[in-house]
Design a protein around this motif. Structure first.
Motif, PDB file in Angstrom:
ATOM      1  N   LYS C  49       0.827  -1.199   0.000  1.00 14.45           N
ATOM      2  CA  LYS C  49       0.000   0.000   0.000  1.00 14.45           C
ATOM      3  C   LYS C  49       0.869   1.260   0.000  1.00 14.45           C
ATOM      4  N   TRP C  50       1.915   1.259   0.832  1.00 12.67           N
ATOM      5  CA  TRP C  50       2.758   2.457   0.922  1.00 12.67           C
ATOM      6  C   TRP C  50       3.645   2.644  -0.302  1.00 12.67           C
ATOM      7  N   HIS C  51       4.126   1.525  -0.855  1.00  8.70           N
ATOM      8  CA  HIS C  51       4.890   1.636  -2.089  1.00  8.70           C
ATOM      9  C   HIS C  51       4.033   2.267  -3.177  1.00  8.70           C
ATOM     10  N   ASN C  52       2.762   1.865  -3.190  1.00  7.38           N
ATOM     11  CA  ASN C  52       1.864   2.417  -4.196  1.00  7.38           C
ATOM     12  C   ASN C  52       1.699   3.922  -4.016  1.00  7.38           C
ATOM     13  N   ARG C  53       1.585   4.349  -2.747  1.00  4.72           N
ATOM     14  CA  ARG C  53       1.459   5.794  -2.487  1.00  4.72           C
ATOM     15  C   ARG C  53       2.711   6.534  -2.905  1.00  4.72           C
ATOM     16  N   ALA C  54       3.881   5.916  -2.592  1.00  2.00           N
ATOM     17  CA  ALA C  54       5.136   6.576  -2.948  1.00  2.00           C
ATOM     18  C   ALA C  54       5.253   6.714  -4.466  1.00  2.00           C
ATOM     19  N   LEU C  55       4.853   5.665  -5.191  1.00  2.00           N
ATOM     20  CA  LEU C  55       4.911   5.720  -6.653  1.00  2.00           C
ATOM     21  C   LEU C  55       4.005   6.825  -7.187  1.00  2.00           C
ATOM     22  N   ASP C  56       2.817   6.877  -6.607  1.00  2.00           N
ATOM     23  CA  ASP C  56       1.856   7.882  -7.036  1.00  2.00           C
ATOM     24  C   ASP C  56       2.431   9.288  -6.842  1.00  2.00           C
ATOM     25  N   ALA C  57       3.030   9.498  -5.641  1.00  2.00           N
ATOM     26  CA  ALA C  57       3.600  10.810  -5.332  1.00  2.00           C
ATOM     27  C   ALA C  57       4.779  11.120  -6.253  1.00  2.00           C
ATOM     28  N   ALA C  58       5.619  10.100  -6.504  1.00  2.00           N
ATOM     29  CA  ALA C  58       6.791  10.317  -7.355  1.00  2.00           C
ATOM     30  C   ALA C  58       6.360  10.705  -8.765  1.00  2.00           C
ATOM     31  N   MET C  59       5.315  10.035  -9.268  1.00  2.00           N
ATOM     32  CA  MET C  59       4.891  10.332 -10.641  1.00  2.00           C
ATOM     33  C   MET C  59       4.233  11.700 -10.734  1.00  2.00           C
ATOM     34  N   LYS C  60       3.506  12.099  -9.675  1.00  2.00           N
ATOM     35  CA  LYS C  60       2.948  13.453  -9.661  1.00  2.00           C
ATOM     36  C   LYS C  60       4.078  14.469  -9.786  1.00  2.00           C
ATOM     37  N   VAL C 302       4.945  12.254   0.030  1.00  2.00           N
ATOM     38  CA  VAL C 302       4.417  10.912   0.247  1.00  2.00           C
ATOM     39  C   VAL C 302       3.364  10.919   1.362  1.00  2.00           C
ATOM     40  N   GLY C 303       3.439  11.915   2.258  1.00  2.00           N
ATOM     41  CA  GLY C 303       2.460  11.981   3.345  1.00  2.00           C
ATOM     42  C   GLY C 303       2.970  11.350   4.624  1.00  2.00           C
ATOM     43  N   ILE C 304       4.206  11.697   5.008  1.00  2.00           N
ATOM     44  CA  ILE C 304       4.815  11.117   6.201  1.00  2.00           C
ATOM     45  C   ILE C 304       5.176  12.251   7.161  1.00  2.00           C
ATOM     46  N   SER C 305       4.870  12.065   8.439  1.00  2.00           N
ATOM     47  CA  SER C 305       5.182  13.117   9.406  1.00  2.00           C
ATOM     48  C   SER C 305       6.662  13.081   9.770  1.00  2.00           C
ATOM     49  N   ALA C 306       7.114  14.107  10.506  1.00  2.00           N
ATOM     50  CA  ALA C 306       8.520  14.174  10.893  1.00  2.00           C
ATOM     51  C   ALA C 306       8.909  13.029  11.814  1.00  2.00           C
ATOM     52  N   GLU C 307       7.888  12.430  12.480  1.00  2.00           N
ATOM     53  CA  GLU C 307       8.171  11.315  13.379  1.00  2.00           C
ATOM     54  C   GLU C 307       8.071   9.966  12.673  1.00  2.00           C
ATOM     55  N   GLY C 308       7.708   9.974  11.376  1.00  2.00           N
ATOM     56  CA  GLY C 308       7.621   8.727  10.626  1.00  2.00           C
ATOM     57  C   GLY C 308       6.243   8.108  10.614  1.00  2.00           C
ATOM     58  N   VAL C 317       2.427   3.652  11.341  1.00  2.00           N
ATOM     59  CA  VAL C 317       3.846   3.857  11.074  1.00  2.00           C
ATOM     60  C   VAL C 317       4.123   3.585   9.596  1.00  2.00           C
ATOM     61  N   VAL C 318       4.891   4.459   8.968  1.00  2.00           N
ATOM     62  CA  VAL C 318       5.200   4.305   7.545  1.00  2.00           C
ATOM     63  C   VAL C 318       6.569   3.653   7.393  1.00  2.00           C
ATOM     64  N   PRO C 319       6.691   2.619   6.565  1.00  2.00           N
ATOM     65  CA  PRO C 319       8.007   2.014   6.329  1.00  2.00           C
ATOM     66  C   PRO C 319       8.852   2.942   5.463  1.00  2.00           C
ATOM     67  N   ILE C 320       9.309   4.032   6.050  1.00  2.00           N
ATOM     68  CA  ILE C 320       9.825   5.160   5.260  1.00  2.00           C
ATOM     69  C   ILE C 320      11.014   4.793   4.399  1.00  2.00           C
ATOM     70  N   ALA C 321      11.976   4.033   4.967  1.00  2.00           N
ATOM     71  CA  ALA C 321      13.180   3.736   4.201  1.00  2.00           C
ATOM     72  C   ALA C 321      12.864   2.817   3.026  1.00  2.00           C
ATOM     73  N   ASP C 322      11.995   1.835   3.290  1.00  2.00           N
ATOM     74  CA  ASP C 322      11.673   0.841   2.287  1.00  2.00           C
ATOM     75  C   ASP C 322      11.089   1.463   1.014  1.00  2.00           C
ATOM     76  N   LEU C 323      10.375   2.579   1.184  1.00  2.00           N
ATOM     77  CA  LEU C 323       9.691   3.186   0.040  1.00  2.00           C
ATOM     78  C   LEU C 323      10.651   3.784  -0.977  1.00  2.00           C
ATOM     79  N   PHE C 324      11.891   4.036  -0.561  1.00  2.00           N
ATOM     80  CA  PHE C 324      12.835   4.651  -1.491  1.00  2.00           C
ATOM     81  C   PHE C 324      12.987   3.839  -2.754  1.00  2.00           C
ATOM     82  N   GLY C 325      12.917   2.515  -2.587  1.00  2.00           N
ATOM     83  CA  GLY C 325      13.081   1.648  -3.754  1.00  2.00           C
ATOM     84  C   GLY C 325      12.133   2.039  -4.869  1.00  2.00           C
ATOM     85  N   SER C 326      10.868   2.235  -4.519  1.00  2.00           N
ATOM     86  CA  SER C 326       9.873   2.583  -5.534  1.00  2.00           C
ATOM     87  C   SER C 326      10.026   4.035  -5.975  1.00  2.00           C
TER      88      SER C 326
END
Lengths: 287, 305, 418
Positions: C49-60, C302-308, C317-326
């Motif tokens: 789900k979060w990878h999908n959000r990250a992809l969406d944000a990256a493409m925007k 991506v929609g992540i707070s300063a605390e993650g 909790v967002v798997p913040i580091a993992d999303l970089f891949g996407s």
């Protein structure tokens, strides 16, 4: 040395919990002639309800309320779907299978809606570490075992010394005859199904804080093992189920110390399989 | 006229990859899971044996083919034969024990077998790949004069279709034969069948092995066309652990009508259609609908009797 | 005079010309389609789900900046891949052959990646798998497979020196038997033996048994400095709770990859004092000074707070580091595609050659800092961090430069044909 002591203690605790589950199945089979495949789902429901109710009722309150709800539900389901009609046992098996699927999916939908996840962590209600040598044993497990044994004792008394137990044995031994002498067979059957469901629910509520999580599919693994225990113990026999539950639990726990957990479980299952082959009617069953 | 419709249907089934490309994957699934349901129909529909562990022989077929390719480096037909043989061998061993139990005993023994096989498959993950599974490269389908790559979607479709047709043929022939009559005699009344001189245990074993081999064929085709196997295939009820389970053979048989030649196929088709319908809208809804369908079917079945 | 033949010839020629011109224009306006092998259910559903959000944000973001080669980018989701390799593979095939995507961002589940890789090759589609098992870049990769985020081996290579110096060399490794766990166990064992330490391995089946008590009994505390865990996220939580019942957290150092607790809140008592190897700090105030601007932009988009945590759900909790891949895969594509003026899949060989050996400066597209893509095994190398839970919050103890994670690879995909 302390390792073996801990392992034996853990085997004892799990033996009692397995017995609770297998007994429910066994009772239901005795009275209805149905192998209840929804048993695992009812167990899951108990765990789920107790997890959901714990914040408002406290854990101990939910331990009473959750199994009661599951039991009432079982009673209702039995009256609705497994009622009087004498039918092919395989058909009843499929009905319980359908109930299992529906309960499992309803639980999944409930979890998804409330938490957004399919699994959810369960907090331990108490934390009383019991020191054994340099290691610790969770006090909660001992409490769970005590609750389970109290219920088992109560069940034994109910079975042997009350009018209801007498009716139950009559229905188990000969349904036609019981009906002829005026016993309300369908109602007795439904109440036994309810009792069995409540036992499964109680087991679920007790095990939740031990395995530390609830999930819609948690009942499947448990269902299979308790079916085997109930069959090997002799369907409809209380003592047999108890004995096989302990046999299973001790062999699994001890084998885990020697080999990997999967082979340990396969070994314990094999032991049960041998019992079924040598004594098809089960340990405590009469042919 | 009727003949024309049948002809048109047959031709269009044969031409799916060209006429309706996007349905090809669905068609492959229909053939494979339909074949598995067909095999269970031999056991439950014709012989009256309720097995909850038919997936084991599917998995054995899948692994047999995969092992033959990985370790034996065999050609396509070798892999196909190895898969079916592997399932057949497993079914002979398990069947020899299981058919001696009756009623619930049989159900329980098939379940125990499935669970033990699953645990073993997980435990020996060095050769099974465990829950991660194993990929392998399927050998090309060698026919006289040409070699067809299994990576080609239409080749996979015709392979699955061929296996399904073979399965249908076998079930049809058996149901018309003396053996089929014996199966039904055992289903309808064991005691009466025994009194006529039938060896009940042997007839049940024949049904069990035949069903096992056919499930193995389905599994073989599955693994060769996916070029992949995983231990989860062994798991009893494994089909119900995910939101969009594979079509369960038992439910397919019940839906389509046990003991009918095309019943399991129709049932599988209904399940797949239901799954495709829910996949886009509400994945969890599928299994829920399935439960309701089972209850509906079974209750209707009973009141009809 | 206009003969009939001449008329026909001109009109056909004109039509053809217009059609060609039109289709060329059409091709330019047509969006580049990027598929996502999305797991909506199963063990990695939360990550999917979060990878999908990250992809969406990256493409925007890419589209706001004029797309790739002037063409907009479009995200095409697969149906549910269910965390099952065979289903994911089918969905990949459907994405490429039916939904006509140009590139595919892969599942987070390594099993699905490994099953899909050969298909990426035969369908000649560039594939960015998001699982972190080493095998996807070492053994089962090919010329069309690119890893835009670290693998287990790179993480262990980068962290092992620090760990041996600060935590100890006598390990007990409790690992799940799936690829993710096994590859960690194997790589650590090799490093530990080479450094003269001791490693005890305890394999735990997958899915893990419901009661982990007897497995905890197998840990020999007298021979352990570091208790290393290698599980999927949910199982890590259960393992660490079971360890807490045995009071292990206070007796040994507990270490693992951040991937194991990526979706867990760190205020739990059983996480206090545990160490993690991560690809990026979860909390914004732990991010190195020079990357903070990029970090703010990345989190906001991506929609992540300063605390993650998720901005729309402060408990998630967002798997913040993992999303970089996407996230980074999209910018990798942009950078390489613009270098070679990529127009269609026919240009894939040039694109792949451009990707091999590409270096990326720190930017919003690469908020992890400057990195590069090794040509031989198609793996991206970036910095690592050692983090520890202190007072319920992850705190960075050390930053390890990417050069430290450069292990020697056995793969060389540059020699493969296209």
């Amino acid at each position: 040395m302390e390792l073996w002591a801990l392992t034996l203690l853990n085997a004892l605790v799990w033996g009692l919990l397995w017995a609770l589950l297998a007994l429910g199945l066994s009772l239901i089979y005795g009275a209805l002639g149905v192998l209840n495949l929804a048993h695992g789902a009812l167990y899951m429901l108990g765990a789920l309800l107790s997890w959901a109710l714990a914040p408002t009722l406290s854990f101990w309150g939910s331990l009473v309320v959750a199994p009661t709800i599951v039991g009432l539900m079982g009673f209702g389901l039995a009256r609705l779907l497994l009622d009087t009609r004498e039918r092919d046992p395989l058909t009843s098996l499929l009905i319980t299978f359908g109930i299992m699927l529906i309960l499992q999916q309803l639980a999944a939908i409930f979890l998804q809606m409330t938490t957004g996840e399919l699994r959810h962590a369960v907090a331990a209600p108490v934390r009383w570490p019991i020191a054994i040598g340099a290691r610790f044993y969770e006090g909660y497990r001992v409490v769970a075992a005590l609750v389970a044994s109290a219920v088992l004792l109560g069940l034994w008394a109910l079975w042997g010394w009350t009018r209801w137990g007498c009716l139950l044995r009559a229905v188990r031994d000969n349904r036609e005859l019981a009906r002829v002498v005026g016993i309300p067979v369908p109602r007795v059957q439904a109440s036994v199904f309810g009792l069995g469901a409540a036992l499964a629910g109680l087991a679920g509520a007790l095990v939740g804080p031990i395995t530390r999580e609830v999930s819609p599919t948690m009942g499947i693994e448990v269902l299979l093992v308790s079916v085997f225990i109930a069959v090997a113990g002799g369907l409809g026999s209380l003592g047999g189920s108890l004995a096989v539950a302990f046999l299973y639990s001790f062999s699994e726990n001890l084998l885990t110390m020697l080999t990997d957990p999967l082979l340990a479980r396969a070994g314990a299952l094999l032991a049960i399989g041998l019992i079924v082959l040598v004594r098809p009617q089960g340990l405590g069953g009469t042919s | 006229m009727k003949r024309l419709i049948v002809l048109i249907t047959l031709v269009s089934i044969g031409l799916v990859p060209w006429l309706w490309g996007s349905a090809t994957l669905l068609g492959i699934n229909l053939c494979i899971w339909g074949l598995l349901a067909l095999s269970l129909n031999i056991l439950y529909g014709y012989t009256g044996l309720l097995s909850l562990g038919q997936g084991v022989y599917f998995a054995l077929g899948a692994y047999g083919a995969a092992w033959a390719v990985i370790y034996g480096n065999v050609n396509f037909w070798g892999a196909l034969g190895a898969g079916v043989l592997c399932a057949l061998g497993g079914a002979v061993i398990a069947g020899w024990v299981s058919v001696r139990a009756s009623g619930f005993g049989f159900v329980v023994v098939t379940l125990v077998t499935a669970l033990i096989c699953y645990l073993m498959a997980l435990s020996f993950d060095g050769i099974t790949g465990g829950e991660d599974g194993m990929s392998f490269r399927a050998p090309a389908l060698a026919l006289p004069g040409l070699a067809l790559s299994i990576q080609n979607l239409s080749v996979r479709y015709y392979l699955a279709l061929g296996a399904l047709l073979a399965g249908l043929g076998i079930v049809y022939l058996v149901s018309k034969s003396l053996l089929g009559l014996a199966f039904r005699a055992v289903r309808d009344d064991e005691i009466a069948a025994a009194s006529l001189g039938y060896d009940i245990v042997q007839i049940k074993l024949y049904a069990f092995v035949l069903a096992g081999a056919m499930a193995g064929l389905a599994g073989t085709v599955w693994s060769l066309s996916k070029e992949f196997v995983r231990a989860g295939l062994f798991q009893p009820f494994g089909a119900f652990l995910s939101a969009q389970p594979d079509p369960d053979p038992l439910i397919a048989v019940l839906l389509g009508g046990p003991g009918r030649l095309f019943g399991p196929l129709v049932g599988t088709g209904m399940l797949l259609a239901l799954r495709e319908f829910f996949a886009g809208v509400w994945p969890q809804g599928y299994a829920l609908a399935l439960g309701v369908v089972i209850l509906g079917c079974v209750c209707k079945l009973c009141s009809a009797r | 005079m206009l003969t009939r033949r001449k008329f026909l010839r001109t009109s056909v020629g004109a039509t053809l010309g217009f059609w060609l011109l039109g289709s060329a224009n059409w091709a330019q306006a047509q969006p580049i389609r990027v598929g996502h092998q999305l797991d909506r259910t199963g063990a990695v559903a939360l990550f999917g789900k979060w990878h999908n959000r990250a992809l969406d944000a990256a493409m925007k973001l890419v589209n706001e900046r004029g797309g790739i080669n002037g063409r907009p980018v479009e995200l095409v989701n697969s149906d549910d891949c269910q965390t099952k390799p065979d289903v994911g593979k089918d969905e990949f095939e459907k994405l490429v052959t039916q939904k006509r995507v140009d590139f595919v961002i892969g599942s987070v589940f390594s099993g699905t990646n490994i099953a899909t890789a050969p298909l990426a090759r035969s369908l000649k589609t560039v594939y960015f798998p998001q699982g972190i098992a080493t095998d996807i870049s070492e053994k089962f990769g090919n010329r069309y497979v690119f890893k835009s985020y670290h693998t287990v081996r790179a993480a262990i290579e980068s962290a092992h020196e620090w760990v041996f110096a600060n935590l100890g060399k006598r390990f007990t490794i409790v690992h799940s038997v799936i690829d993710l766990g096994r590859s960690q166990a194997e790589d650590w064992t090799e490093k530990i033996r080479a450094a003269g330490g001791e490693a005890q391995l305890i394999a735990v089946p997958f899915p893990a048994p419901s009661d982990l008590f007897s497995i905890m009994q197998k840990i020999d505390l007298a021979k352990t400095d570091v208790l290393y865990h290698a599980f999927t996220a949910v199982e890590t939580a259960r393992f660490l709770q079971a360890a807490f019942d045995q009071n292990l957290q206070s007796r040994v150092k507990v270490l693992g990859l951040i991937e194991g607790v990526d979706v867990l809140s760190t205020v739990e008592p059983w996480l206090e004092g545990t160490y993690f190897i991560s690809g990026y700090p979860r909390r914004a105030d732990q991010v190195p000074e020079e990357l903070r601007d990029f970090d703010r932009e990345y989190r906001r988009r991506v929609g992540i707070s300063a605390e993650g945590f998720a901005l729309d759900n402060p408990r998630e909790v967002v798997p913040i580091a993992d999303l970089f891949g996407s996230w980074q895969a999209v910018f990798l594509l942009k950078q390489a595609a613009e270098l070679v003026n990529w127009r269609s899949k026919a240009d894939n060989p040039a694109l792949i050659k451009a990707l091999e050996g590409l270096t990326m400066p720190a930017s919003v597209g690469f908020p992890q800092g400057a990195q590069f893509l090794r040509a031989q095994d198609h793996l991206v190398f970036h910095d690592h961090y050692i983090e520890r839970v202190e007072n319920g919050q992850l705190k960075v103890l050390a930053r390890i430069p990417r050069e430290k994670s450069l292990y020697k690879t056995g793969a060389d995909y540059t020699k493969e044909e296209f």
